[in-house]
Scaffold this motif. Structure first.
Motif, PDB file in Angstrom:
ATOM      1  N   GLU A   1      -7.254   3.712   3.088  1.00  0.00           N
ATOM      2  CA  GLU A   1      -7.547   2.284   3.174  1.00  0.00           C
ATOM      3  C   GLU A   1      -6.616   1.567   4.144  1.00  0.00           C
ATOM      4  OE1 GLU A   1      -7.433   1.167  -0.906  1.00  0.00           O
ATOM      5  OE2 GLU A   1      -9.182   2.375  -1.371  1.00  0.00           O
ATOM      6  N   GLY A   2      -5.867   2.333   4.936  1.00  0.00           N
ATOM      7  CA  GLY A   2      -4.951   1.740   5.901  1.00  0.00           C
ATOM      8  C   GLY A   2      -5.673   1.183   7.117  1.00  0.00           C
ATOM      9  N   TRP A   3      -4.953   0.381   7.892  1.00  0.00           N
ATOM     10  CA  TRP A   3      -5.504  -0.276   9.070  1.00  0.00           C
ATOM     11  C   TRP A   3      -6.090   0.711  10.084  1.00  0.00           C
ATOM     12  CZ3 TRP A   3      -7.291  -4.581  11.018  1.00  0.00           C
ATOM     13  CH2 TRP A   3      -7.254  -4.823  12.390  1.00  0.00           C
ATOM     14  N   PRO A   4      -5.375   1.779  10.463  1.00  0.00           N
ATOM     15  CA  PRO A   4      -5.957   2.699  11.448  1.00  0.00           C
ATOM     16  C   PRO A   4      -7.248   3.348  10.956  1.00  0.00           C
ATOM     17  CG  PRO A   4      -3.627   3.173  11.121  1.00  0.00           C
ATOM     18  CD  PRO A   4      -4.021   2.181  10.087  1.00  0.00           C
ATOM     19  N   THR A   5      -7.299   3.733   9.700  1.00  0.00           N
ATOM     20  CA  THR A   5      -8.485   4.379   9.131  1.00  0.00           C
ATOM     21  C   THR A   5      -9.655   3.406   9.081  1.00  0.00           C
ATOM     22  OG1 THR A   5      -7.009   5.713   7.777  1.00  0.00           O
ATOM     23  CG2 THR A   5      -9.330   5.722   7.171  1.00  0.00           C
ATOM     24  N   ALA A   6      -9.388   2.198   8.608  1.00  0.00           N
ATOM     25  CA  ALA A   6     -10.453   1.195   8.499  1.00  0.00           C
ATOM     26  C   ALA A   6     -11.019   0.849   9.868  1.00  0.00           C
ATOM     27  CB  ALA A   6      -9.915  -0.061   7.814  1.00  0.00           C
TER      28      ALA A   6
END
Length: 165
Positions: free
Chosen positions: A61-66
């Motif tokens: 749910e982190g920024w890079p993944t999202a």
């Protein structure tokens, strides 16, 4: 009236472990152990100091993944119905300090479709301890893996990049 340990001990001299308003040896020892335990717990552990060194923006749910998902979706490569979000894996490959509380981070993200097929991307973004979204996210789609598959090495994070089944 403020509460204090001495006052409670003085009020209840009949309590086990108290003789003539003074602590007996076993209770005194227990309080000493408790004070030592609290002091030890207050010390920062080396592992928490290492984690505090660079921001942790990894995770499903982190920024890079999202943002990687958003880019893949906008490009028509995948959509919400195709992916099994329980199987998303994100591994931070690198984090380099580029300014005061500013880090450039590289992540390897693996999305698994419900069909079992995987989509792998590499992301690059800037992060701080306050915000993982200090910049946009560059997303590079991995179309083919070349070269020899390296044997597992437990002390090296590359093992997290093993080819998905």
């Amino acid at each position: 009236m403020p509460w204090s340990l001495r006052q409670c001990l003085a009020d209840d001299a009949a309590q086990p472990g108290i003789r003539d308003g003074r602590l007996s040896a076993p209770l005194n020892f227990t309080l000493g152990v408790m004070k030592t335990s609290v002091a030890i717990l207050a010390l920062p552990l080396p592992s928490t100091m290492a984690l505090a060194g660079t921001p942790d923006c990894s995770g499903p749910e982190g920024w890079p993944t999202a943002m990687a998902f958003v880019h893949l979706k906008n490009a028509g490569i995948t959509n919400n119905n195709e992916l099994d979000f329980e199987k998303v894996k994100t591994v931070r490959l690198a984090s380099e300090k580029i300014g005061k509380d500013l880090y450039r981070q590289i992540h390897f993200v693996t999305f698994t479709k419900k069909s079992g097929e995987t989509i792998q991307v590499v992301t690059s973004n800037d992060a701080s301890h306050e915000e993982c979204s200090m910049s946009g996210v560059e997303v590079y789609l991995v179309s083919k893996r070349l070269g020899e598959q390296l044997p597992p090495n437990p002390s090296f994070k590359r093992d997290a990049l093993k080819r998905a089944p």
